[in-house]
Design a protein around this motif. Sequence first.
Motif, PDB file in Angstrom:
ATOM      1  N   GLY A  16       1.111  -1.066  -0.201  1.00  0.00           N
ATOM      2  CA  GLY A  16       0.077  -0.007  -0.303  1.00  0.00           C
ATOM      3  C   GLY A  16       0.859   1.057  -0.633  1.00  0.00           C
ATOM      4  N   LEU A  17       1.930   1.177   0.677  1.00  0.00           N
ATOM      5  CA  LEU A  17       2.351   2.145   0.733  1.00  0.00           C
ATOM      6  C   LEU A  17       3.367   2.686  -0.340  1.00  0.00           C
ATOM      7  N   THR A  18       3.834   1.279  -1.132  1.00  0.00           N
ATOM      8  CA  THR A  18       4.764   1.263  -2.036  1.00  0.00           C
ATOM      9  C   THR A  18       4.182   2.323  -3.404  1.00  0.00           C
ATOM     10  N   ILE A  19       2.547   1.792  -3.562  1.00  0.00           N
ATOM     11  CA  ILE A  19       1.740   2.896  -4.441  1.00  0.00           C
ATOM     12  C   ILE A  19       1.067   3.767  -3.956  1.00  0.00           C
ATOM     13  N   VAL A  20       1.445   4.837  -2.718  1.00  0.00           N
ATOM     14  CA  VAL A  20       1.341   5.857  -2.834  1.00  0.00           C
ATOM     15  C   VAL A  20       2.243   6.493  -2.850  1.00  0.00           C
ATOM     16  N   ILE A  21       3.875   6.362  -2.289  1.00  0.00           N
ATOM     17  CA  ILE A  21       4.690   7.022  -2.388  1.00  0.00           C
ATOM     18  C   ILE A  21       5.215   6.650  -3.650  1.00  0.00           C
ATOM     19  N   LEU A  22       4.928   6.052  -4.804  1.00  0.00           N
ATOM     20  CA  LEU A  22       5.879   5.990  -6.243  1.00  0.00           C
ATOM     21  C   LEU A  22       4.778   6.248  -6.615  1.00  0.00           C
ATOM     22  N   GLN A  23       3.107   6.332  -6.648  1.00  0.00           N
ATOM     23  CA  GLN A  23       2.228   6.161  -7.699  1.00  0.00           C
ATOM     24  C   GLN A  23       2.401   6.292  -8.857  1.00  0.00           C
ATOM     25  N   PRO A  24       2.602   4.811  -8.951  1.00  0.00           N
ATOM     26  CA  PRO A  24       2.516   4.095 -10.540  1.00  0.00           C
ATOM     27  C   PRO A  24       1.188   4.511 -12.036  1.00  0.00           C
ATOM     28  N   ARG A  25       1.562   4.635 -12.818  1.00  0.00           N
ATOM     29  CA  ARG A  25       0.503   4.836 -14.044  1.00  0.00           C
ATOM     30  C   ARG A  25       1.388   3.889 -14.898  1.00  0.00           C
ATOM     31  N   THR A  26       1.831   2.797 -14.591  1.00  0.00           N
ATOM     32  CA  THR A  26       1.747   2.052 -15.416  1.00  0.00           C
ATOM     33  C   THR A  26       1.487   0.549 -15.857  1.00  0.00           C
ATOM     34  N   PRO A  27       0.016   0.194 -16.464  1.00  0.00           N
ATOM     35  CA  PRO A  27      -0.782  -0.206 -16.559  1.00  0.00           C
ATOM     36  C   PRO A  27      -0.017  -1.689 -15.610  1.00  0.00           C
ATOM     37  N   GLU A  28       1.014  -2.381 -16.365  1.00  0.00           N
ATOM     38  CA  GLU A  28       1.728  -3.446 -15.824  1.00  0.00           C
ATOM     39  C   GLU A  28       2.116  -3.750 -14.140  1.00  0.00           C
ATOM     40  N   LEU A  29       3.013  -2.528 -14.037  1.00  0.00           N
ATOM     41  CA  LEU A  29       2.826  -2.467 -12.464  1.00  0.00           C
ATOM     42  C   LEU A  29       1.864  -2.489 -11.896  1.00  0.00           C
TER      43      LEU A  29
END
Length: 217
Positions: free
Chosen positions: A119-132
Amino acid sequence: FFFAIGAILYCLAILPTALSTAQHLQPLKTARLDIRALYRNSPVAVVGCVLIGFVNGAFGTLGAVYAQRIGLPIPSIALLMAGAVLGGSLIQFPLGRLSDKMDRRKVLVGVCIGAIIIGLTIVILQPRTPELVIGLSVIFGAMIYPQYAITVAHANDYAGPDEFVKIAGGLLLLLGVGTMIGPFLAAQAMENFIPEGLFAFTAASHLCLGLYTLFRM
């Protein structure tokens, strides 16, 4: 003619039961919902089911909204939600075997830590690539969806054989309460901050669950 054939077949079907000498089943006992008794039996399961409902309800309701807000196309949104369920399904068996061999609360703390990290990884990195995003969602689903089964199994470890139905019903009710409340809280986090506020909310919920489980241990 056909009615007679049906009647004969029906009689033949019940014949083994009528001739059986096996002991008849005992009448089912009425199960009453008692949250206090449920808490005395397993505090971790009671608190856990509410918090797990927070997370599962929030992600199940708002996961697609998060994906839409970060610009994923509709096919990727479908894969994201399906991938999370798939991840939770694939890890059920190995995680269940692990919880049978050790204190289930330790396993619960472990998956809470994993869910917090993702959860924190998604919050910090804010990925936008669909695969990631889809890949992280698969791992996230693998962390959150088995938690309910672990908490129910933990509660049943301390219950008598005649209490299983009452415990299952009580915990399912608590899960439902959490599932109703969670989306409202997560929606506020997404509205007031960023779309990733959904995962900030789930991380906070898992932190509370993990700390409470450690406290009870």
